[in-house]
Design a protein around this motif. Structure first.
Motif, mmCIF file in Angstrom:
data_model
loop_
_atom_site.group_PDB
_atom_site.id
_atom_site.type_symbol
_atom_site.label_atom_id
_atom_site.label_comp_id
_atom_site.label_asym_id
_atom_site.label_seq_id
_atom_site.Cartn_x
_atom_site.Cartn_y
_atom_site.Cartn_z
ATOM 1 N N MET A 13 0.833 -1.208 0.000
ATOM 2 C CA MET A 13 0.000 0.000 0.000
ATOM 3 C C MET A 13 0.869 1.260 0.000
ATOM 4 S SD MET A 13 -3.091 -1.081 -0.209
ATOM 5 C CE MET A 13 -4.151 0.257 0.288
ATOM 6 N N ILE A 14 1.948 1.230 0.760
ATOM 7 C CA ILE A 14 2.854 2.380 0.804
ATOM 8 C C ILE A 14 3.536 2.552 -0.552
ATOM 9 C CG2 ILE A 14 4.992 3.247 1.851
ATOM 10 C CD1 ILE A 14 3.914 1.946 4.521
ATOM 11 N N ALA A 15 3.948 1.450 -1.166
ATOM 12 C CA ALA A 15 4.562 1.530 -2.492
ATOM 13 C C ALA A 15 3.580 2.113 -3.505
ATOM 14 C CB ALA A 15 5.036 0.149 -2.950
ATOM 15 N N GLY A 52 -11.810 -3.239 -1.819
ATOM 16 C CA GLY A 52 -11.941 -1.879 -2.340
ATOM 17 C C GLY A 52 -10.805 -0.923 -2.020
ATOM 18 N N LEU A 53 -9.642 -1.450 -1.612
ATOM 19 C CA LEU A 53 -8.531 -0.554 -1.301
ATOM 20 C C LEU A 53 -7.576 -0.362 -2.476
ATOM 21 C CD1 LEU A 53 -7.613 -1.449 2.380
ATOM 22 C CD2 LEU A 53 -9.236 0.229 1.509
ATOM 23 N N ALA A 67 -7.234 2.474 -4.740
ATOM 24 C CA ALA A 67 -8.606 2.758 -5.157
ATOM 25 C C ALA A 67 -9.167 3.980 -4.435
ATOM 26 C CB ALA A 67 -9.496 1.548 -4.893
ATOM 27 N N LYS A 68 -8.495 4.384 -3.378
ATOM 28 C CA LYS A 68 -8.893 5.555 -2.588
ATOM 29 C C LYS A 68 -7.634 6.383 -2.349
ATOM 30 C CE LYS A 68 -12.232 2.950 0.191
ATOM 31 N NZ LYS A 68 -12.629 2.643 1.549
ATOM 32 N N PRO A 69 -7.810 7.635 -1.983
ATOM 33 C CA PRO A 69 -6.632 8.434 -1.637
ATOM 34 C C PRO A 69 -5.895 7.817 -0.439
ATOM 35 C CG PRO A 69 -8.574 9.828 -1.872
ATOM 36 C CD PRO A 69 -9.047 8.406 -1.922
ATOM 37 N N ALA A 70 -4.575 7.956 -0.435
ATOM 38 C CA ALA A 70 -3.752 7.387 0.641
ATOM 39 C C ALA A 70 -4.135 7.924 2.019
ATOM 40 C CB ALA A 70 -2.272 7.649 0.364
ATOM 41 N N ASP A 71 -4.689 9.129 2.058
ATOM 42 C CA ASP A 71 -5.088 9.682 3.357
ATOM 43 C C ASP A 71 -6.465 9.183 3.805
ATOM 44 O OD1 ASP A 71 -6.702 11.142 1.650
ATOM 45 O OD2 ASP A 71 -5.960 13.103 2.293
ATOM 46 N N ALA A 72 -7.083 8.307 3.012
ATOM 47 C CA ALA A 72 -8.375 7.725 3.379
ATOM 48 C C ALA A 72 -8.250 6.227 3.706
ATOM 49 C CB ALA A 72 -9.378 7.921 2.250
ATOM 50 N N ILE A 73 -7.022 5.729 3.724
ATOM 51 C CA ILE A 73 -6.791 4.309 4.019
ATOM 52 C C ILE A 73 -5.919 4.233 5.268
ATOM 53 C CG2 ILE A 73 -5.806 2.142 3.188
ATOM 54 C CD1 ILE A 73 -6.161 3.285 0.315
ATOM 55 N N ILE A 125 -4.111 4.054 17.527
ATOM 56 C CA ILE A 125 -2.924 4.346 16.715
ATOM 57 C C ILE A 125 -3.135 3.893 15.272
ATOM 58 C CG2 ILE A 125 -0.486 3.770 16.356
ATOM 59 C CD1 ILE A 125 -0.337 3.492 19.488
ATOM 60 N N LEU A 126 -3.559 2.645 15.086
ATOM 61 C CA LEU A 126 -3.666 2.086 13.736
ATOM 62 C C LEU A 126 -4.793 2.713 12.923
ATOM 63 C CD1 LEU A 126 -3.000 -1.630 14.659
ATOM 64 C CD2 LEU A 126 -1.415 -0.027 13.562
ATOM 65 N N ASP A 127 -5.905 3.036 13.566
ATOM 66 C CA ASP A 127 -7.007 3.683 12.853
ATOM 67 C C ASP A 127 -6.765 5.180 12.668
ATOM 68 O OD1 ASP A 127 -8.380 1.280 12.582
ATOM 69 O OD2 ASP A 127 -9.555 1.586 14.409
ATOM 70 N N GLY A 128 -5.800 5.704 13.404
ATOM 71 C CA GLY A 128 -5.454 7.117 13.278
ATOM 72 C C GLY A 128 -4.256 7.369 12.373
ATOM 73 N N THR A 129 -3.681 6.305 11.842
ATOM 74 C CA THR A 129 -2.512 6.430 10.972
ATOM 75 C C THR A 129 -2.886 5.988 9.561
ATOM 76 O OG1 THR A 129 -1.057 5.921 12.838
ATOM 77 C CG2 THR A 129 -0.102 5.747 10.627
ATOM 78 N N THR A 130 -2.777 6.906 8.626
ATOM 79 C CA THR A 130 -3.111 6.592 7.234
ATOM 80 C C THR A 130 -1.852 6.196 6.465
ATOM 81 O OG1 THR A 130 -2.794 8.835 6.391
ATOM 82 C CG2 THR A 130 -4.994 8.291 7.273
#
Length: 148
Positions: A13-15, A52-53, A67-73, A125-130
């Motif tokens: 996902m980061i790549a 859907g990611l 599939a979504k902006p990186a700041d929404a995942i 932490i995990l849900d707050g980090t995109t």
């Protein structure tokens, strides 16, 4: 503990997040750049697409993109897709709750209460980090590091 599958999914996902809008990245390229077994990565990408990611395009010039902006995942989304609930034990989970067979009084169970705190802290932490957060200000450096 984070599974290797979830770790590889996050790396993928980061790549993908380092790609320019509209650009596609082939699984083989992600695998090579992130040092991930290609066949395993293809299964991971299939799961991420199903949820859907990521999106994919077939063909010679095909590949994968977010599939979504990186700041929404979030990291939490990706980990739950790969590993299931974040809670260390089923009775502390919000998404995969199961009562423990050996528990007499769940409301006063110190183990459950503590594991719920662990779950809540991890989820915060995990849900707050995109995925975008993971790139941070170093997005340009991240692109260069993976050869994009």
């Amino acid at each position: 503990m984070l599974s290797q599958k979830a770790k590889y999914a996050l790396k993928a996902m980061i790549a993908l997040a380092t790609q320019e809008e509209g650009d596609l990245l082939q699984a083989a390229d992600i695998a090579e750049r992130q040092n991930v077994p290609r066949k395993f990565l293809e299964l991971i990408l299939l799961d991420l697409r199903k949820h859907g990611l990521v999106r994919s395009q077939r063909g010679k010039f095909g590949g994968y993109a977010l599939a979504k902006p990186a700041d929404a995942i979030t990291f939490g989304q990706v980990i739950r897709i790969m590993d299931g609930p974040l809670a260390p034990i089923p009775c502390a989970s919000l998404t995969g709750y199961r009562r423990c067979a050996d528990c007499r009084d769940e409301k006063s169970c110190a183990v459950r209460r503590t594991m719920r705190e662990v779950r809540d802290a991890a989820a915060a932490i995990l849900d707050g980090t995109t995925i975008a957060d993971a790139l941070g200000a170093g997005a340009h450096e991240a692109r260069a590091a993976i050869g994009a």
